[in-house]
Design an enzyme around this catalytic site. Sequence first.
Site, short mmCIF file in Angstrom:
data_model
loop_
_atom_site.label_atom_id
_atom_site.label_comp_id
_atom_site.label_asym_id
_atom_site.label_seq_id
_atom_site.Cartn_x
_atom_site.Cartn_y
_atom_site.Cartn_z
N ARG A 49 0.79 -1.23 0.00
CA ARG A 49 0.00 0.00 0.00
C ARG A 49 0.83 1.28 0.00
NH1 ARG A 49 -3.63 -1.40 5.00
NH2 ARG A 49 -2.00 -2.13 6.38
N PHE A 93 -5.29 -3.99 -0.19
CA PHE A 93 -5.74 -5.35 -0.50
C PHE A 93 -7.19 -5.61 -0.10
CE2 PHE A 93 -1.08 -6.64 0.52
CZ PHE A 93 -0.65 -5.99 -0.63
N HIS A 177 8.03 -23.47 6.00
CA HIS A 177 9.36 -23.37 5.37
C HIS A 177 10.33 -24.44 5.88
CE1 HIS A 177 10.34 -20.75 8.86
NE2 HIS A 177 11.58 -21.14 8.68
N LYS A 181 13.80 -27.14 3.98
CA LYS A 181 15.20 -27.22 4.42
C LYS A 181 15.85 -28.49 3.86
CE LYS A 181 14.52 -24.46 8.64
NZ LYS A 181 15.33 -23.24 8.55
N GLU A 215 15.88 -21.30 19.23
CA GLU A 215 16.16 -20.04 18.54
C GLU A 215 16.91 -19.12 19.47
OE1 GLU A 215 12.89 -18.45 16.07
OE2 GLU A 215 11.64 -19.61 17.42
N ASP A 234 3.08 -20.78 17.17
CA ASP A 234 4.07 -20.24 16.23
C ASP A 234 5.00 -21.32 15.69
OD1 ASP A 234 5.36 -18.00 14.92
OD2 ASP A 234 7.01 -18.20 16.34
N HIS A 239 5.93 -26.28 12.41
CA HIS A 239 7.26 -26.82 12.10
C HIS A 239 7.56 -28.12 12.87
CE1 HIS A 239 7.67 -23.03 10.18
NE2 HIS A 239 8.06 -22.33 11.22
N LYS A 339 12.40 -19.52 22.34
CA LYS A 339 13.11 -18.32 21.89
C LYS A 339 14.11 -17.92 22.97
CE LYS A 339 9.49 -16.89 18.78
NZ LYS A 339 9.81 -17.82 17.70
N1 LIG Z 1 8.55 -12.60 8.64
C1 LIG Z 1 8.81 -13.90 8.77
O1 LIG Z 1 9.94 -14.33 9.02
C2 LIG Z 1 7.72 -14.90 8.63
C3 LIG Z 1 6.46 -14.52 8.24
N2 LIG Z 1 5.49 -15.46 8.06
C4 LIG Z 1 4.15 -15.08 7.60
O2 LIG Z 1 4.27 -14.32 6.41
C5 LIG Z 1 3.25 -13.35 6.35
C6 LIG Z 1 3.88 -11.97 6.20
O3 LIG Z 1 4.69 -11.73 7.35
P1 LIG Z 1 5.65 -10.47 7.46
O4 LIG Z 1 6.29 -10.15 6.17
O5 LIG Z 1 6.50 -10.72 8.63
O6 LIG Z 1 4.61 -9.32 7.82
P2 LIG Z 1 4.79 -7.75 7.62
O7 LIG Z 1 3.81 -7.10 8.51
O8 LIG Z 1 6.21 -7.34 7.69
O9 LIG Z 1 4.32 -7.57 6.11
C7 LIG Z 1 2.99 -7.67 5.70
C8 LIG Z 1 2.75 -6.63 4.68
O10 LIG Z 1 1.38 -6.70 4.28
C9 LIG Z 1 0.90 -5.40 4.15
N3 LIG Z 1 -0.54 -5.31 4.33
C10 LIG Z 1 -1.27 -5.80 5.35
N4 LIG Z 1 -2.57 -5.51 5.13
C11 LIG Z 1 -2.63 -4.84 3.97
C12 LIG Z 1 -3.69 -4.26 3.20
N5 LIG Z 1 -4.98 -4.33 3.58
N6 LIG Z 1 -3.39 -3.62 2.05
C13 LIG Z 1 -2.11 -3.52 1.64
N7 LIG Z 1 -1.07 -4.04 2.31
C14 LIG Z 1 -1.34 -4.70 3.45
C15 LIG Z 1 1.58 -4.62 5.24
O11 LIG Z 1 1.60 -3.28 4.84
P3 LIG Z 1 1.77 -2.10 5.92
O12 LIG Z 1 3.20 -2.21 6.35
O13 LIG Z 1 1.45 -0.90 5.12
O14 LIG Z 1 0.77 -2.39 7.00
C16 LIG Z 1 2.99 -5.24 5.24
O15 LIG Z 1 3.87 -4.57 4.38
C17 LIG Z 1 2.43 -13.51 7.62
O16 LIG Z 1 1.35 -14.38 7.35
C18 LIG Z 1 3.40 -14.19 8.57
O17 LIG Z 1 2.73 -14.93 9.55
C19 LIG Z 1 5.74 -16.80 8.24
C20 LIG Z 1 6.98 -17.24 8.64
C21 LIG Z 1 8.07 -16.34 8.90
O1 LIG Z 2 7.88 -19.55 11.30
C1 LIG Z 2 8.67 -19.08 12.10
O2 LIG Z 2 9.95 -19.51 12.06
C2 LIG Z 2 10.99 -18.74 12.63
C3 LIG Z 2 12.17 -19.70 12.77
O3 LIG Z 2 12.58 -20.13 11.49
P1 LIG Z 2 14.09 -20.56 11.22
O4 LIG Z 2 14.10 -21.03 9.81
O5 LIG Z 2 14.92 -19.33 11.45
O6 LIG Z 2 14.41 -21.63 12.21
C4 LIG Z 2 10.59 -18.17 13.97
O7 LIG Z 2 11.59 -17.30 14.47
C5 LIG Z 2 9.29 -17.40 13.82
O8 LIG Z 2 8.87 -16.91 15.09
C6 LIG Z 2 8.22 -18.28 13.24
O9 LIG Z 2 7.08 -17.49 12.93
#
Ligand SMILES: NC(=O)C1=CN([C@@H]2O[C@H](COP(=O)(O)OP(=O)(O)OC[C@H]3O[C@@H](n4cnc5c(N)ncnc54)[C@H](OP(=O)(O)O)[C@@H]3O)[C@@H](O)[C@H]2O)C=CC1
Ligand SMILES: O=C1O[C@H](COP(=O)(O)O)[C@@H](O)[C@H](O)[C@H]1O
Length: 491
Positions: A49, A93, A177, A181, A215, A234, A239, A339
């Site tokens: 966005r 979205f 994920h 691995k 972790e 989580d 996992h 953690k």
């Molecule tokens: N980060 C990680 O390591 C991991 C993440 N996940 C999963 O991946 C997914 C994404 O996680 P992550 O990247 O950390 O989350 P983030 O919050 O960093 O990113 C999500 C993005 O989605 C955008 N967003 C949310 N709602 C809207 C909307 N209505 N319109 C437009 N944009 C929107 C947010 O924008 P804005 O910033 O503007 O709100 C943000 O940039 C989640 O389901 C999470 O559980 C799973 C495993 C590991």
């Molecule tokens: O899905 C998740 O995984 C990470 C750990 O992943 P790893 O590949 O680095 O072992 C975890 O930190 C996070 O909380 C969880 O959402």
Amino acid sequence: MIQDATPEIDLALFGAMGDLAMRKLYPALYNLDRDGLLAAETRVLGLARQEIDGDAFRQRVEEALDKYLKPGNLDQQCVKRFIARLEYIQLDFATVEGYEAIREWREGVSRPMTVYLAVPAAIYGDICGNLEASESLDNQSRVVVEKPIGYDLESSQEINDAIGAVFPEERIYRIDHYLGKETVQNLIALRFANPLFGNQWNQNQISHVEITVAEQVGIEGRWGYFDKAGQLRDMVQNHLLQLLCLIAMDPPSNLDADAIRDEKVKVLKALKPFSRDSIGRDVVRGQYTAGSIDGTSVPGYLDEEGSDTESRTETFVAMKTEVANWRWAGVPFYLRTGKRMPDKLSQIIIHFRQQPHYIFDPDQRDLAANKLIIRLQPEEGIALQVLTKDGGLDKGMRLRPGPLHLDFNSAFPKSRIPDAYERLLLEVMKGQQYLFVRRDEIEHAWRWCDKLVAGWAERDIPPRRYPAGSWGPVASIAMITKDGRSWYEDY
Ligand SMILES: NC(=O)C1=CN([C@@H]2O[C@H](COP(=O)(O)OP(=O)(O)OC[C@H]3O[C@@H](n4cnc5c(N)ncnc54)[C@H](OP(=O)(O)O)[C@@H]3O)[C@@H](O)[C@H]2O)C=CC1
Ligand SMILES: O=C1O[C@H](COP(=O)(O)O)[C@@H](O)[C@H](O)[C@H]1O
């Protein structure tokens, strides 16, 4: 050189400016490109966005590659080629307005579109509905969704229903994920390609199994998400249970996605639920307090950014569980994840039974069992701990445990070990689902976890404290010690 095995796709990435996209997805796509595994025509459309233009978006992705790729993997020519694949559309979205831009992006293109939802699961349904309403999809389009799908069985069913109303199951790729691995893949090879292990893989030969996913990181600024989830939802629901399934499942009749997933579902159905008594005895919840990791002080969970000082959310879980079937009856599976532990370490230890009759030094009796050590990270590898005679004239028949070791980095020095997301993205492009989780797997895992959460609530069990930088609450050590065993400690 492009390997023609990878079909070309259009990837529409929702959440293109988020943490997952920056830290994992662009580096993985870049590495695939660098290794010649992205078809020349494959394009990536970032959707988020923020009001930025394509150039600013490409600039942000380039910075992410600089930050998250190993310097040796950065090749400026490849970076240029990869960046040229990227386009950007600003979009909210949640409303259908603006989605027509995706249809326009696809005009005149026949290659399949893959939609990657790197956003919170609560908006998966809206996005799928809007994609359909705006006629942006066709009957080849696939969707990739991230974990966790929901918060419990009920919410996960709602989300899966919403996705399933738009995409059929064979075009839904649910990511865990850990399944991408390298060692996890090797686990399948090890178990099902080697009669040496295949024939020993049951309660007659294996005394117990340990799975540790430790972790070093805390919650990394994700209080809003993590405090509602906790370590059980989580990490264990997905996992750890997936690892357990791969260890415990019966041999699939072939390597087809459904053959493997059918066997995993049988394991999840056979997981023994905890009773009121066993919850207190066989499960330990923990929450970290202030401590130090690698010599650096870190705050306790309740002092993390955004915290609520009353929170009883667990950041650590250890448990003893059992797969109640013929293969595994009576074999404890000890699971542990937390953690802010001293190391980042994921490993599975298969403890084999001792010989029925022991003829060596009685003082060494405790050594006398083989262990298979399956290391997922940091160094991927598999080691079989065997006993040999200690060398030297003065040692007599003294035993010495030592590894028969397969370290993937030194055994195959020329091949880089790919990140899990590289493998998973490649499988999506190829349309292969065996490394993705089917709806019924997720739901059986939630059913089992929901009962545990309900038991915690009913018994009002608070988390036990453990200092950051330790291996968890003392009770988690006592839990295994009372069975005359200990967590494997050769870190
Ligand atoms: N980060 C990680 O390591 C991991 C993440 N996940 C999963 O991946 C997914 C994404 O996680 P992550 O990247 O950390 O989350 P983030 O919050 O960093 O990113 C999500 C993005 O989605 C955008 N967003 C949310 N709602 C809207 C909307 N209505 N319109 C437009 N944009 C929107 C947010 O924008 P804005 O910033 O503007 O709100 C943000 O940039 C989640 O389901 C999470 O559980 C799973 C495993 C590991
Ligand atoms: O899905 C998740 O995984 C990470 C750990 O992943 P790893 O590949 O680095 O072992 C975890 O930190 C996070 O909380 C969880 O959402």
